[in-house]
Scaffold this active site. Structure first.
Site, PDB file in Angstrom:
ATOM      1  N   GLU A 103       0.832  -1.207   0.000  1.00  7.81           N
ATOM      2  CA  GLU A 103       0.000   0.000   0.000  1.00  7.81           C
ATOM      3  C   GLU A 103       0.870   1.261   0.000  1.00  7.81           C
ATOM      4  O   GLU A 103       0.534   2.261  -0.626  1.00  7.81           O
ATOM      5  CB  GLU A 103      -0.940  -0.024   1.207  1.00  7.81           C
ATOM      6  CG  GLU A 103      -2.004  -1.115   1.062  1.00  7.81           C
ATOM      7  CD  GLU A 103      -2.809  -1.340   2.339  1.00  7.81           C
ATOM      8  OE1 GLU A 103      -2.194  -1.676   3.368  1.00  7.81           O
ATOM      9  OE2 GLU A 103      -4.029  -1.168   2.301  1.00  7.81           O
ATOM     10  N   GLU A 123      -3.372  -9.541   3.657  1.00  8.77           N
ATOM     11  CA  GLU A 123      -4.159  -9.246   4.871  1.00  8.77           C
ATOM     12  C   GLU A 123      -5.258 -10.252   5.115  1.00  8.77           C
ATOM     13  O   GLU A 123      -5.544 -10.626   6.255  1.00  8.77           O
ATOM     14  CB  GLU A 123      -4.767  -7.840   4.776  1.00  8.77           C
ATOM     15  CG  GLU A 123      -3.791  -6.704   5.029  1.00  8.77           C
ATOM     16  CD  GLU A 123      -3.029  -6.277   3.787  1.00  8.77           C
ATOM     17  OE1 GLU A 123      -2.978  -7.059   2.800  1.00  8.77           O
ATOM     18  OE2 GLU A 123      -2.467  -5.167   3.795  1.00  8.77           O
TER      19      GLU A 123
HETATM   20  C1  LIG Z   1       7.814 -10.992   4.911  1.00  6.99           C
HETATM   21  C2  LIG Z   1       7.854 -12.487   4.830  1.00  6.99           C
HETATM   22  C3  LIG Z   1       7.512 -12.954   3.424  1.00  6.99           C
HETATM   23  C4  LIG Z   1       9.290 -12.938   5.183  1.00  6.99           C
HETATM   24  O1  LIG Z   1       9.351 -14.356   5.189  1.00  6.99           O
HETATM   25  P1  LIG Z   1      10.634 -15.126   5.766  1.00  6.99           P
HETATM   26  O2  LIG Z   1      10.360 -16.577   5.586  1.00  6.99           O
HETATM   27  O3  LIG Z   1      11.862 -14.571   5.169  1.00  6.99           O
HETATM   28  O4  LIG Z   1      10.707 -14.763   7.308  1.00  6.99           O
HETATM   29  P2  LIG Z   1       9.666 -15.074   8.438  1.00  6.99           P
HETATM   30  O5  LIG Z   1       8.310 -15.242   7.909  1.00  6.99           O
HETATM   31  O6  LIG Z   1      10.195 -16.154   9.305  1.00  6.99           O
HETATM   32  O7  LIG Z   1       9.671 -13.698   9.243  1.00  6.99           O
HETATM   33  C5  LIG Z   1      10.837 -13.254   9.925  1.00  6.99           C
HETATM   34  C6  LIG Z   1      10.404 -12.632  11.218  1.00  6.99           C
HETATM   35  O8  LIG Z   1       9.663 -11.447  10.939  1.00  6.99           O
HETATM   36  C7  LIG Z   1       8.400 -11.489  11.590  1.00  6.99           C
HETATM   37  N1  LIG Z   1       7.445 -10.774  10.734  1.00  6.99           N
HETATM   38  C8  LIG Z   1       7.264 -10.942   9.433  1.00  6.99           C
HETATM   39  N2  LIG Z   1       6.347 -10.085   8.965  1.00  6.99           N
HETATM   40  C9  LIG Z   1       5.945  -9.355  10.022  1.00  6.99           C
HETATM   41  C10 LIG Z   1       5.002  -8.310  10.188  1.00  6.99           C
HETATM   42  N3  LIG Z   1       4.301  -7.821   9.146  1.00  6.99           N
HETATM   43  N4  LIG Z   1       4.839  -7.812  11.402  1.00  6.99           N
HETATM   44  C11 LIG Z   1       5.543  -8.287  12.461  1.00  6.99           C
HETATM   45  N5  LIG Z   1       6.459  -9.272  12.372  1.00  6.99           N
HETATM   46  C12 LIG Z   1       6.645  -9.797  11.172  1.00  6.99           C
HETATM   47  C13 LIG Z   1       8.095 -12.971  11.720  1.00  6.99           C
HETATM   48  O9  LIG Z   1       7.189 -13.203  12.745  1.00  6.99           O
HETATM   49  C14 LIG Z   1       9.478 -13.517  12.030  1.00  6.99           C
HETATM   50  O10 LIG Z   1       9.765 -13.250  13.378  1.00  6.99           O
HETATM   51  P3  LIG Z   1       9.736 -14.403  14.455  1.00  6.99           P
HETATM   52  O11 LIG Z   1      10.251 -13.797  15.689  1.00  6.99           O
HETATM   53  O12 LIG Z   1       8.291 -14.812  14.550  1.00  6.99           O
HETATM   54  O13 LIG Z   1      10.582 -15.497  13.909  1.00  6.99           O
HETATM   55  C15 LIG Z   1       6.892 -13.126   5.829  1.00  6.99           C
HETATM   56  O14 LIG Z   1       7.352 -12.879   7.124  1.00  6.99           O
HETATM   57  C16 LIG Z   1       5.489 -12.623   5.727  1.00  6.99           C
HETATM   58  O15 LIG Z   1       4.737 -13.098   4.913  1.00  6.99           O
HETATM   59  N6  LIG Z   1       5.135 -11.669   6.597  1.00  6.99           N
HETATM   60  C17 LIG Z   1       3.773 -11.171   6.733  1.00  6.99           C
HETATM   61  C18 LIG Z   1       3.415 -10.230   5.648  1.00  6.99           C
HETATM   62  C19 LIG Z   1       2.026  -9.718   5.861  1.00  6.99           C
HETATM   63  O16 LIG Z   1       1.111 -10.475   6.063  1.00  6.99           O
HETATM   64  N7  LIG Z   1       1.855  -8.402   5.793  1.00  6.99           N
HETATM   65  C20 LIG Z   1       0.590  -7.764   6.032  1.00  6.99           C
HETATM   66  C21 LIG Z   1       0.532  -7.248   7.420  1.00  6.99           C
HETATM   67  S1  LIG Z   1      -1.046  -6.564   7.833  1.00  6.99           S
HETATM   68  C22 LIG Z   1      -1.023  -5.063   7.038  1.00  6.99           C
HETATM   69  O17 LIG Z   1      -0.080  -4.714   6.440  1.00  6.99           O
HETATM   70  C23 LIG Z   1      -2.247  -4.234   7.220  1.00  6.99           C
HETATM   71  C24 LIG Z   1      -2.242  -3.043   6.321  1.00  6.99           C
HETATM   72  O18 LIG Z   1      -3.209  -3.141   5.325  1.00  6.99           O
HETATM   73  C25 LIG Z   1      -2.394  -1.783   7.107  1.00  6.99           C
HETATM   74  C26 LIG Z   1      -3.769  -1.562   7.667  1.00  6.99           C
HETATM   75  C27 LIG Z   1      -3.869  -0.361   8.551  1.00  6.99           C
HETATM   76  C28 LIG Z   1      -4.150  -0.845   9.927  1.00  6.99           C
HETATM   77  C29 LIG Z   1      -4.846   0.176  10.694  1.00  6.99           C
HETATM   78  C30 LIG Z   1      -5.504  -0.431  11.882  1.00  6.99           C
HETATM   79  C31 LIG Z   1      -6.923   0.033  11.910  1.00  6.99           C
HETATM   80  C32 LIG Z   1      -7.677  -0.611  12.958  1.00  6.99           C
HETATM   81  C33 LIG Z   1      -9.102  -0.185  12.865  1.00  6.99           C
HETATM   82  C34 LIG Z   1      -9.961  -0.899  13.813  1.00  6.99           C
HETATM   83  C35 LIG Z   1     -10.270  -0.077  14.980  1.00  6.99           C
HETATM   84  C36 LIG Z   1     -11.345  -0.702  15.721  1.00  6.99           C
HETATM   85  C37 LIG Z   1     -11.235  -0.250  17.131  1.00  6.99           C
HETATM   86  O19 LIG Z   1     -11.628   0.876  17.385  1.00  6.99           O
HETATM   87  O20 LIG Z   1     -10.773  -1.027  17.949  1.00  6.99           O
END
Ligand SMILES: CC(C)(COP(=O)(O)OP(=O)(O)OC[C@H]1O[C@@H](n2cnc3c(N)ncnc32)[C@H](O)[C@@H]1OP(=O)(O)O)[C@@H](O)C(=O)NCCC(=O)NCCSC(=O)C[C@@H](O)CCCCCCCCCCCCC(=O)O
Length: 719
Positions: A103, A123
């Site tokens: 995004e 997501e």
């Molecule tokens: C990136 C990868 C492909 C890498 O893969 P790889 O195999 O190389 O490594 P690992 O998967 O082992 O990852 C290494 C390490 O990193 C951690 N990790 C990876 N990604 C993340 C992350 N996004 N956040 C945190 N940590 C992450 C992973 O856990 C490993 O660490 P560990 O200690 O566990 O070994 C692969 O990692 C991957 O696919 N990652 C995820 C990618 C993903 O899914 N991304 C999307 C994230 S969600 C997002 O981006 C949302 C957006 O659209 C933003 C939205 C805005 C949000 C606003 C909130 C509004 C809320 C409104 C509600 C309110 C209601 C109320 O009032 O309460």
């Protein structure tokens, strides 16, 4: 969290520095906001490049932050401001641009991707939707059908596909940052208005309503109760029918309903559980990060049945040379043709040539002298397996690892017949082994940490989700299956039908109900195990009271089904009937209904109406109860490991998190109360008696699943 520097005298380079994946934590968002403000206000700056350190653009929002109160600058206004700015911004994408990272790239005016980069909006797999404008900008950029597909599946795409779809402007084999800086310099003089994706009109097909309707139906069917995919369709509909300002509000409303849902919590738990599962640890202190795996170059697989063939393919796919062994020429030839066919189909799909030169097929164990590892996949018979392990011990060099693909036999008993018990470990693949992602690595009491590390690392190399488990009958997955299957058959006795039980489980979200799954797996397998365990067969003492074995309630209906030669799909008849042997279209069979009626009348059982709630509670709480016992016994180190096994090996619905997470979501107190209730009603079913660990956790105030480990620590460990 983000580094700011001026390059080529006029380009502001903003580099995200939040290892390991440059997630958009509140500190990173803050740093981007400050850097952008600086860049837009500095007259020396004519263009901006956004880049991610360590070859990873950005892995999206920091998922760990979702569990706490939201802090720091919100993403939507931050991204809107980047897009609205008057200086061109170029995203230099290396590694991944996922979720919020994608995004972020979409609000940049140009996107340059390294040829190895992957992009996506995953997501939906976390139970939420792309709520930083992703559902509104992507359809405007690439049209409704393509955006719907990417957003509802969460599929990652390659840089080349992104170029074809019009998501990126250039794909490069050089350093993406350097290319982006040059690109930014050239973009300075160009107008930006057409580059602001939120201002574009969404290209809509003429039959929009019909398309959305069709996609909704399709998504609903696949989602099996998951809410996020449907919310994604609704958000994309808004992009087609509303201006951006209204669409983004709709996106945020839909996100609010998902964000705090149990499903989002479950799916985010699954994300981390999968990563936790690889981090095995033994009571000796040996663990994933202090035990070095051996390098595996040459492997052997013994037995070319369904499992063996799948294992050979999994090994060859990742470049390991494999010697495949069979005991008879005909079996060897059939296995060989099937393996070659599988690898050729694989290669054709990927547009490469099949690596058949890695394979050797033989009838002689003598050919295994020099392999690094042997994976035995012969018939599930202890005497046969022991014989194979004795022979391997004689033939293979002393350093060769010996592994068994047993689905539940004693790995230590196999180790005991070899000259190297420390090099013996179980590698329990799931069928079909070249498709299923799960691998249980069964650690015997004598398996060395190097042996475990090697099996775990080999699993990872083959693309499997490997989980280390202890050695007991059935290990984790199949041990838990028994109480689950038992409850299903007891419910049949009491008045339910296979159709009703399967429907309740499929409505819960299982890919297949228990009876359809058994038909697929083959009913004869369990029948043989029951015979070997003395539960059925000609040797049963006729004085044994009916429907009781070894002092407990026993349901002989599955044996009666097998006695009729009904072994499931492969024979065209099982709990259901199929069009032909091997058929997959399950239809109700009146003969099974007759059998149930006759059975109940023979034993004077008055059938009763059974609710779906009772089906779910009895099957799933019995399953989780065995999970608690497995934790008590130290056969699994953590509840996450059990959940990962059920998610990847047994089709447990991901949006429910796995059996242990599901129990915690229902509430441990409630699970305990229901188990006590059912155990009182069925005192001759030991699996319904609540486990001591469950009681202990309830007494400790039902801590969240991630904290159970503290309460298990003191217990015995087989790992
Ligand atoms: C990136 C990868 C492909 C890498 O893969 P790889 O195999 O190389 O490594 P690992 O998967 O082992 O990852 C290494 C390490 O990193 C951690 N990790 C990876 N990604 C993340 C992350 N996004 N956040 C945190 N940590 C992450 C992973 O856990 C490993 O660490 P560990 O200690 O566990 O070994 C692969 O990692 C991957 O696919 N990652 C995820 C990618 C993903 O899914 N991304 C999307 C994230 S969600 C997002 O981006 C949302 C957006 O659209 C933003 C939205 C805005 C949000 C606003 C909130 C509004 C809320 C409104 C509600 C309110 C209601 C109320 O009032 O309460």
């Amino acid at each position: 969290m983000a580094r700011y520097e001026l390059v080529k005298r006029s380009v502001a380079l903003i580099t995200l520095t939040n290892p390991p994946v440059n997630a958009l934590s509140s500190a990173v968002r803050h740093a981007i906001a400050k850097s952008m403000e600086h860049a837009l206000n500095d007259p020396k700056v004519t263009a901006v490049v956004i880049y991610g350190e360590n070859g990873r653009f950005c892995g999206g929002a920091d998922i760990r932050e979702f569990a706490g109160p939201l802090r720091g600058p919100p993403l939507v206004p931050l991204l809107d401001a980047i897009e609205a700015g008057e200086k061109p911004v170029v995203a230099a994408i290396e590694g991944v641009a996922l979720g919020g990272g994608f995004e972020l790239a979409l609000v940049c005016h140009y996107r340059i991707a390294h040829f190895k980069a992957r992009l996506g909006l995953p997501e939906v797999t976390l139970g939420i939707l792309p709520a930083a404008g992703g559902t509104q900008r992507l359809p405007r950029l690439i049209g409704i059908p393509a955006a719907l597909e990417l957003i509802t599946t969460g599929r990652h795409i390659s840089a080349q596909e992104a170029l074809k779809l019009g998501i990126v402007d250039q794909v490069t084999e050089q350093n993406a940052c350097e290319v982006a800086v040059e690109f930014a310099l050239r973009a300075v003089a160009k107008p930006l208005s057409s580059r602001r994706v939120s201002t574009l009109t969404t290209p809509c097909p003429p039959d929009l309503d019909a398309l959305l309707e069709a996609v909704t139906m399709q998504v609903k069917k696949k989602a099996r109760g998951a809410m996020a995919p449907l919310a994604c369709v609704q958000a994309v509909r808004a992009a087609a029918t509303m201006p951006y300002s209204k669409g983004i509000k709709r996106e945020s409303e839909l996100m609010a309903t998902l964000f705090n849902s149990g499903q989002a919590r479950a799916l985010q738990y699954c994300f981390f559980a999968q990563r936790t599962a690889g981090k095995w640890t033994l009571p000796s202190g040996a663990q994933w990060n202090n035990s070095k795996p051996r390098e595996i170059r040459r492997a052997a697989v013994i037995g070319l049945g369904t499992m063996g063939r799948g294992i050979v393919v999994s090994l060859a796919r990742v470049g390991i040379s494999v010697i495949a062994v069979e005991s008879e020429k005909k079996l060897l030839e059939t296995g060989k043709q099937m393996v070659i066919g599988m690898l050729e189909r694989d290669a054709k799909r990927q547009g490469v040539s099949a690596s058949l030169n890695l394979l050797k097929f033989t009838l002689s164990l003598q050919d295994l002298k020099d392999v690094d590892i042997v994976i035995e996949a012969v018939f599930e018979d202890m005497a046969l397996k022991k014989h194979v392990f004795q022979e391997l011990s004689k033939v293979c060099r002393p350093a060769t690892l010996l592994c068994s693909n047993t689905s539940g036999l004693d790995v230590d008993a196999l180790a005991g017949v070899t000259d190297r018990p420390h090099l013996v470990v179980g590698m329990h693949f799931f069928s079909p082994a070249h498709v299923m992602k799960l691998l249980e690595v069964v650690c015997g009491p004598r398996s060395s940490s190097e042996t475990i590390a090697t099996a775990m690392s080999l699993g990872k190399r083959m693309g499997k989700v490997s989980v280390a488990v202890g050695n007991c009958p059935g290990f984790v997955g199949n041990r838990m299956l028994k109480p689950y299957l038992d409850q299903a058959t007891f419910l049949l006795e009491e008045g339910a039908t296979p159709e009703q039980i399967d429907k309740a489980l499929e409505d819960f979200g299982f890919a297949m109900g228990v009876f359809r799954m058994s038909d697929l797996a083959g009913l004869d397998v369990g029948w043989r195990v029951r015979k070997e365990s003395g539960l059925t067969g000609p040797d049963i003492d006729p004085k044994n009271p009916p429907r009781r074995r070894q002092g407990h309630r026993y349901c002989p209906i599955p044996d009666m089904v097998c006695e009729q030669g009904r072994f499931g799909q492969k024979t065209g008849r099982g709990w259901y009937m199929y069009d032909s042997p091997g058929g997959t279209n399950a239809k109700s069979d009146p003969l099974i209904q007759n059998l149930l009626e006759m059975y109940r009348s023979r034993y004077g059982i008055q059938p009763r109406n059974i609710s779906d709630q009772e089906i779910i509670e009895r099957c799933l709480f019995a399953l989780a109860n065995e999970g608690f016992r497995i934790l008590e016994d130290g056969i699994a180190a953590r509840p996450e490991d059990i959940d990962v096994i059920y998610l990847f090996g047994y089709g447990f619905p991901r949006h429910r998190g796995g059996p242990m997470f599901y129990a915690s979501m229902v509430g441990l107190e409630r699970v305990l109360e229901r188990l006590e209730h059912y155990h009182q009603a069925h005192p001759d079913v030991p699996h319904l008696e609540p486990s001591p660990l469950l009681k202990k956790l309830v007494a400790c105030g039902s801590p969240p699943v991630q904290n159970w480990r503290e309460h298990i620590k003191t217990m015995h460990s087989h790992l």
